[in-house]
Design an enzyme around this catalytic site. Structure first.
Site, PDB file in Angstrom:
ATOM      1  N   HIS A  55       7.201  55.153 -10.977  1.00 42.79           N
ATOM      2  CA  HIS A  55       5.992  55.967 -10.903  1.00 42.79           C
ATOM      3  C   HIS A  55       5.785  56.442  -9.460  1.00 42.79           C
ATOM      4  CE1 HIS A  55       4.234  53.853 -14.638  1.00 42.79           C
ATOM      5  NE2 HIS A  55       4.319  55.130 -14.934  1.00 42.79           N
ATOM      6  N   ILE A  90       7.744  43.118 -14.284  1.00 46.75           N
ATOM      7  CA  ILE A  90       7.878  44.207 -15.264  1.00 46.75           C
ATOM      8  C   ILE A  90       7.361  45.516 -14.647  1.00 46.75           C
ATOM      9  CG2 ILE A  90       7.948  42.823 -17.377  1.00 46.75           C
ATOM     10  CD1 ILE A  90       4.917  43.300 -17.671  1.00 46.75           C
ATOM     11  N   ARG A  92       8.405  59.572 -16.500  1.00 45.50           N
ATOM     12  CA  ARG A  92       7.261  59.410 -17.407  1.00 45.50           C
ATOM     13  C   ARG A  92       6.354  60.643 -17.471  1.00 45.50           C
ATOM     14  NH1 ARG A  92       6.166  53.823 -17.963  1.00 45.50           N
ATOM     15  NH2 ARG A  92       8.184  52.787 -18.127  1.00 45.50           N
ATOM     16  N   ASP A 125       2.910  46.409 -22.635  1.00 41.44           N
ATOM     17  CA  ASP A 125       2.532  46.909 -21.304  1.00 41.44           C
ATOM     18  C   ASP A 125       1.063  47.308 -21.208  1.00 41.44           C
ATOM     19  OD1 ASP A 125       5.005  47.031 -19.550  1.00 41.44           O
ATOM     20  OD2 ASP A 125       5.751  47.954 -21.388  1.00 41.44           O
ATOM     21  N   ARG A 157       4.882  52.944 -25.327  1.00 41.41           N
ATOM     22  CA  ARG A 157       3.504  53.018 -24.832  1.00 41.41           C
ATOM     23  C   ARG A 157       2.745  54.220 -25.399  1.00 41.41           C
ATOM     24  NH1 ARG A 157       2.785  51.419 -18.661  1.00 41.41           N
ATOM     25  NH2 ARG A 157       0.759  50.980 -19.618  1.00 41.41           N
ATOM     26  N   ASP A 186      -2.156  53.517 -16.884  1.00 39.15           N
ATOM     27  CA  ASP A 186      -1.159  54.517 -17.257  1.00 39.15           C
ATOM     28  C   ASP A 186      -1.601  55.463 -18.374  1.00 39.15           C
ATOM     29  OD1 ASP A 186       0.762  54.000 -15.316  1.00 39.15           O
ATOM     30  OD2 ASP A 186       1.436  52.222 -16.404  1.00 39.15           O
ATOM     31  N   LEU A 219       8.202  46.506 -20.305  1.00 42.38           N
ATOM     32  CA  LEU A 219       9.300  47.355 -19.830  1.00 42.38           C
ATOM     33  C   LEU A 219       9.653  47.011 -18.387  1.00 42.38           C
ATOM     34  CD1 LEU A 219       8.015  50.811 -21.094  1.00 42.38           C
ATOM     35  CD2 LEU A 219       9.902  49.475 -22.057  1.00 42.38           C
ATOM     36  N   CYS A 274      -2.051  49.866 -11.331  1.00 42.51           N
ATOM     37  CA  CYS A 274      -2.010  50.120 -12.779  1.00 42.51           C
ATOM     38  C   CYS A 274      -2.767  49.073 -13.593  1.00 42.51           C
ATOM     39  CB  CYS A 274      -0.578  50.273 -13.264  1.00 42.51           C
ATOM     40  SG  CYS A 274       0.491  48.919 -12.841  1.00 42.51           S
TER      41      CYS A 274
HETATM   42  N1  GLY Z   1       6.189  47.875 -17.303  1.00 39.12           N
HETATM   43  C1  GLY Z   1       5.406  48.959 -16.872  1.00 39.12           C
HETATM   44  C2  GLY Z   1       5.933  50.233 -17.389  1.00 39.12           C
HETATM   45  O1  GLY Z   1       7.126  50.370 -17.383  1.00 39.12           O
HETATM   46  O2  GLY Z   1       5.220  51.096 -17.810  1.00 39.12           O
END
Ligand code: GLY
Length: 268
Positions: free
Chosen positions: A173, A254, A142, A67, A92, A73, A25, A260
């Site tokens: 984030h 990305i 998120r 991811d 995810r 995460d 992502l 992370c």
């Molecule tokens: N590519 C990391 C995320 O969007 O969670």
């Protein structure tokens, strides 16, 4: 109250990048990461964690989740416990379940937040900054209020107070724009510094143009910092932090950062 436990660790869990990481992502329409470069940068990252004194265990690549290299995460570690979270991006959603299979082996205790979440509750580890005194949790694209509420209740059992904050809309984030330097000191972008969310902390602001450097990690005596931000490195050196630079250009393509790519924790 975490105190120095917020940055003193003896273990880390990582996951090898999958070939599908090229489909990770990202907010913009930038280029794909180069897989072989991602692998070598990931290996250097793990070596830096080992050099900082951690035993690093690396899970096998998981092609189903592009991811999944960003193992922080779907989970949060407190001491030797792992709390499985509920990542906020649809692609995810299944990542916490994949981590669950490894919980018994690598952690002292596993707590699954998912059954405790109200419908639609979501929370990403990338939005949680543990400091010496509390958990700062950025509500974001998120992480929502239901996710915050469920985690805050669990953190009470660890005597950790959770504080909700607003992540500015242009930041993925919360931790994209900040990192812990020590129990009472935070390094962050000018934008977050101005938002007043770190009132009461000592704040060191990343020089303008160095925003990607804000996602640093403190690991024992070391501060791991993204390569390519010499003014931030000089500033941290001036403040007597021991800095190690790491090239994470492929993860950055990305929207990934230093924090992370590992779960860092302390087992007795
Ligand atoms: N590519 C990391 C995320 O969007 O969670």
């Amino acid at each position: 109250m975490l105190g120095v436990q917020a940055y003193q660790f003896n273990h880390a869990l990582t996951r090898s990048p999958a070939k599908s990481v090229i489909d990770g992502l990202r907010a913009g329409d930038g280029p794909n990461p180069v897989f072989s470069h991602f692998q070598s940068q990931h290996q250097a990252y793990q070596k830096a964690l080992e050099d900082a004194g951690l035993m690093v265990n690396c899970l096998a690549a998981d092609e189903d989740f592009p991811d999944s290299v960003f193992v922080e995460d779907p989970a949060l570690c407190i001491g030797g416990s792992v709390i499985l979270l509920s990542p906020g991006a649809p692609s995810r959603y299944g990542e916490a379940g994949r981590l669950a299979a490894h919980g018994q082996r690598y952690f002292d205790t596993l707590i699954d937040l998912r059954p405790r979440l109200a419908a639609g509750g979501r929370i990403d580890g990338g939005d949680i900054l543990l400091t010496g005194r509390e958990a700062l949790i950025g509500l974001s694209v998120r992480t929502n209020q239901a996710g915050f509420d469920a985690l805050a209740a669990v953190l009470q059992d660890f005597s950790i107070i959770a504080r909700p904050l607003e992540t500015p809309a242009d930041i993925l984030h919360f931790k994209s724009d900040c990192g812990l330097l020590d129990a009472e000191t935070i390094f962050c972008t000018e934008q977050l510094a101005k938002s007043d969310c770190f009132k009461g902390y000592r704040v060191i602001t990343a020089p303008a143009g160095d925003e990607p450097a804000a996602n640093l990690i403190r690991v024992n005596d070391w501060v791991l910092l993204a390569h390519g931000h010499p003014r931030s490195a000089e500033l941290l050196d001036y403040h007597d932090y021991q800095v190690k630079l790491l090239d994470i250009s492929e993860a950055a393509k990305i929207d990934g950062g230093l924090s992370c790519m590992s779960l860092r924790y302390h087992r007795q």
